[in-house]
Design a protein around this motif. Sequence first.
Motif, mmCIF file in Angstrom:
data_model
loop_
_atom_site.group_PDB
_atom_site.id
_atom_site.type_symbol
_atom_site.label_atom_id
_atom_site.label_comp_id
_atom_site.label_asym_id
_atom_site.label_seq_id
_atom_site.Cartn_x
_atom_site.Cartn_y
_atom_site.Cartn_z
ATOM 1 N N HIS A 173 0.949 -1.207 -0.086
ATOM 2 C CA HIS A 173 0.027 -0.064 -0.017
ATOM 3 C C HIS A 173 0.593 1.072 0.008
ATOM 4 C CE1 HIS A 173 -2.994 -3.067 1.519
ATOM 5 N NE2 HIS A 173 -3.700 -2.289 0.785
ATOM 6 N N VAL A 174 2.064 1.173 -0.738
ATOM 7 C CA VAL A 174 2.777 2.407 -0.772
ATOM 8 C C VAL A 174 3.724 2.308 -1.868
ATOM 9 C CG1 VAL A 174 4.780 1.338 0.787
ATOM 10 C CG2 VAL A 174 4.715 3.684 0.691
ATOM 11 N N VAL A 175 4.338 3.353 -2.465
ATOM 12 C CA VAL A 175 5.368 3.454 -3.196
ATOM 13 C C VAL A 175 6.334 4.491 -3.228
ATOM 14 C CG1 VAL A 175 4.133 4.953 -4.814
ATOM 15 C CG2 VAL A 175 5.551 3.483 -5.970
ATOM 16 N N GLU A 176 7.317 4.129 -3.231
ATOM 17 C CA GLU A 176 8.531 5.155 -2.661
ATOM 18 C C GLU A 176 9.392 5.528 -4.145
ATOM 19 O OE1 GLU A 176 11.756 5.432 0.805
ATOM 20 O OE2 GLU A 176 10.137 3.806 0.791
ATOM 21 N N LEU A 177 9.625 7.005 -3.891
ATOM 22 C CA LEU A 177 10.854 7.297 -4.694
ATOM 23 C C LEU A 177 12.242 7.641 -3.860
ATOM 24 C CD1 LEU A 177 8.762 9.918 -6.711
ATOM 25 C CD2 LEU A 177 10.087 7.914 -7.608
ATOM 26 N N ARG A 178 13.230 6.777 -4.355
ATOM 27 C CA ARG A 178 14.258 6.714 -3.638
ATOM 28 C C ARG A 178 15.474 6.746 -4.459
ATOM 29 N NH1 ARG A 178 16.976 2.001 -2.696
ATOM 30 N NH2 ARG A 178 16.003 0.298 -3.130
ATOM 31 N N PRO A 179 16.823 7.193 -4.034
ATOM 32 C CA PRO A 179 17.906 7.091 -4.601
ATOM 33 C C PRO A 179 18.326 5.768 -5.122
ATOM 34 C CG PRO A 179 18.349 8.601 -3.030
ATOM 35 C CD PRO A 179 17.162 7.945 -2.786
ATOM 36 N N SER A 180 18.642 5.373 -6.364
ATOM 37 C CA SER A 180 18.948 3.918 -6.956
ATOM 38 C C SER A 180 20.130 3.115 -6.038
ATOM 39 C CB SER A 180 19.372 3.850 -8.211
ATOM 40 O OG SER A 180 18.397 4.605 -8.947
ATOM 41 N N HIS A 181 21.133 3.858 -5.501
ATOM 42 C CA HIS A 181 22.410 3.329 -4.919
ATOM 43 C C HIS A 181 21.772 2.614 -3.613
ATOM 44 C CE1 HIS A 181 22.530 7.516 -3.409
ATOM 45 N NE2 HIS A 181 23.009 6.844 -2.314
ATOM 46 N N GLY A 182 22.151 1.233 -3.292
ATOM 47 C CA GLY A 182 21.931 1.038 -1.853
ATOM 48 C C GLY A 182 20.524 0.346 -1.727
ATOM 49 N N ASP A 183 20.620 -0.845 -1.011
ATOM 50 C CA ASP A 183 19.531 -1.713 -1.009
ATOM 51 C C ASP A 183 19.541 -2.320 0.495
ATOM 52 O OD1 ASP A 183 20.424 -4.094 -1.367
ATOM 53 O OD2 ASP A 183 20.019 -3.570 -3.561
ATOM 54 N N LYS A 184 18.547 -3.073 1.105
ATOM 55 C CA LYS A 184 18.671 -3.414 2.307
ATOM 56 C C LYS A 184 19.814 -4.980 2.074
ATOM 57 C CE LYS A 184 13.899 -2.815 4.030
ATOM 58 N NZ LYS A 184 12.645 -3.231 4.684
ATOM 59 N N GLY A 185 19.745 -5.473 0.928
ATOM 60 C CA GLY A 185 20.843 -6.655 0.864
ATOM 61 C C GLY A 185 22.200 -5.933 0.904
ATOM 62 N N ALA A 186 22.413 -4.924 0.431
ATOM 63 C CA ALA A 186 23.657 -4.249 0.537
ATOM 64 C C ALA A 186 24.057 -4.002 1.748
ATOM 65 C CB ALA A 186 23.833 -3.001 -0.415
ATOM 66 N N ALA A 187 23.069 -3.613 2.400
ATOM 67 C CA ALA A 187 23.448 -2.967 4.008
ATOM 68 C C ALA A 187 23.800 -3.995 4.672
ATOM 69 C CB ALA A 187 22.181 -2.241 4.314
ATOM 70 N N ILE A 188 22.869 -5.004 4.464
ATOM 71 C CA ILE A 188 23.343 -6.351 5.426
ATOM 72 C C ILE A 188 24.682 -6.922 4.903
ATOM 73 C CG2 ILE A 188 22.586 -8.901 5.683
ATOM 74 C CD1 ILE A 188 19.673 -8.071 5.308
ATOM 75 N N ALA A 189 25.058 -6.829 3.843
ATOM 76 C CA ALA A 189 26.360 -7.383 3.334
ATOM 77 C C ALA A 189 27.578 -6.430 3.866
ATOM 78 C CB ALA A 189 26.541 -7.366 1.776
ATOM 79 N N ALA A 190 27.184 -5.157 3.971
ATOM 80 C CA ALA A 190 28.218 -4.436 4.688
ATOM 81 C C ALA A 190 28.442 -4.734 6.246
ATOM 82 C CB ALA A 190 27.797 -2.885 4.519
ATOM 83 N N PHE A 191 27.336 -4.873 6.968
ATOM 84 C CA PHE A 191 27.299 -5.265 8.061
ATOM 85 C C PHE A 191 28.199 -6.541 8.249
ATOM 86 C CE2 PHE A 191 23.238 -2.660 9.211
ATOM 87 C CZ PHE A 191 24.189 -1.629 10.137
ATOM 88 N N MET A 192 27.981 -7.506 7.521
ATOM 89 C CA MET A 192 28.592 -8.771 7.744
ATOM 90 C C MET A 192 30.007 -8.858 7.264
ATOM 91 S SD MET A 192 26.247 -11.188 8.672
ATOM 92 C CE MET A 192 27.469 -12.513 8.348
ATOM 93 N N GLU A 193 30.417 -7.805 6.885
ATOM 94 C CA GLU A 193 31.752 -7.682 6.655
ATOM 95 C C GLU A 193 32.577 -7.129 7.991
ATOM 96 O OE1 GLU A 193 32.708 -5.332 3.421
ATOM 97 O OE2 GLU A 193 31.935 -6.814 1.966
ATOM 98 N N GLU A 194 31.852 -6.706 9.026
ATOM 99 C CA GLU A 194 32.427 -5.853 9.953
ATOM 100 C C GLU A 194 31.912 -6.801 11.534
ATOM 101 O OE1 GLU A 194 31.121 -1.726 7.960
ATOM 102 O OE2 GLU A 194 30.052 -2.562 9.802
ATOM 103 N N ALA A 195 32.758 -6.568 12.308
ATOM 104 C CA ALA A 195 32.447 -6.746 13.804
ATOM 105 C C ALA A 195 31.210 -6.073 14.368
ATOM 106 C CB ALA A 195 33.551 -6.631 14.678
ATOM 107 N N PRO A 196 30.410 -6.782 15.199
ATOM 108 C CA PRO A 196 30.305 -7.950 15.488
ATOM 109 C C PRO A 196 29.686 -9.227 14.684
ATOM 110 C CG PRO A 196 28.784 -6.979 16.625
ATOM 111 C CD PRO A 196 29.285 -5.785 15.663
ATOM 112 N N PHE A 197 29.373 -8.577 13.560
ATOM 113 C CA PHE A 197 28.690 -9.500 12.473
ATOM 114 C C PHE A 197 29.306 -10.488 11.647
ATOM 115 C CE2 PHE A 197 26.371 -5.515 13.083
ATOM 116 C CZ PHE A 197 25.070 -5.850 13.720
ATOM 117 N N GLN A 198 30.615 -10.001 11.686
ATOM 118 C CA GLN A 198 31.556 -10.938 10.699
ATOM 119 C C GLN A 198 31.532 -12.363 11.295
ATOM 120 O OE1 GLN A 198 35.439 -9.483 10.499
ATOM 121 N NE2 GLN A 198 35.566 -9.693 8.418
#
Length: 249
Positions: A168-193
Amino acid sequence: MTSDGTPTLPPPPPLSDRWALFLDVDGTLVAFADHPGRVRVADAVLDRLAVLEGTLDGALALISGRRIETLDALFAPHRFAAAGLHGLQRRRVGEALAPPATPPVALQAVKMQAKTLINRYPDALLEDKGEAMALHWRAMPEAAADLQAFAVQALTRLPGYHLQPGDHVVELRPSHGDKGAAIAAFMEEAPFQGRRPVFIGDDLTDEHGFEIVNAHGGVSVLVGDREGTLAEHRLADIDAVYAWLGATA
């Protein structure tokens, strides 16, 4: 099997203290409301998340379409690691939040036009997220066609922007970045790594997260019965999420 022959997804395995836990918010930890500002997180759920953050040695993060500033208010007094605006913002545990980006002039013009359109639908909503914007019609479904058409047309005037549909929503947002990229970035760092990632979400915007988690050999969990998902596990609803987390509402 479901009535249409679709395989039924199994529930996720029990939560392990060796995992990295990533949680969507709306539709996963809180129920949708007619206005995004009207949702609340139960105190017992807040307390349980704080305990889990300690049990996981800090490897817990909120992954949301909301701004991190809004998440901090919603989950106060706790300040969890978080990705906001579908990954455009990201904050590690204990970090200060970076100042917001300046929205392009073209987006400001689109927002003004959207306000004029929204005036025709008093129960629809324009959510200004700074460098992004969302048009909601949960309380006024008859506005859906006009709001979606407006967003499609506006996208032609916003180079570098992406159209993100949701519940029930549509969003306009910058194309760079998404939830997957954010999770991948966390996984490269402590304490997630080095931990096995787990992501729980409900909406189309969470599919990027499911894809990344699956690629890392993790546990992807859909909330609800939406079809066509990359998630490999399912929880029926928010109460089932609470039960899996060991929380109560």
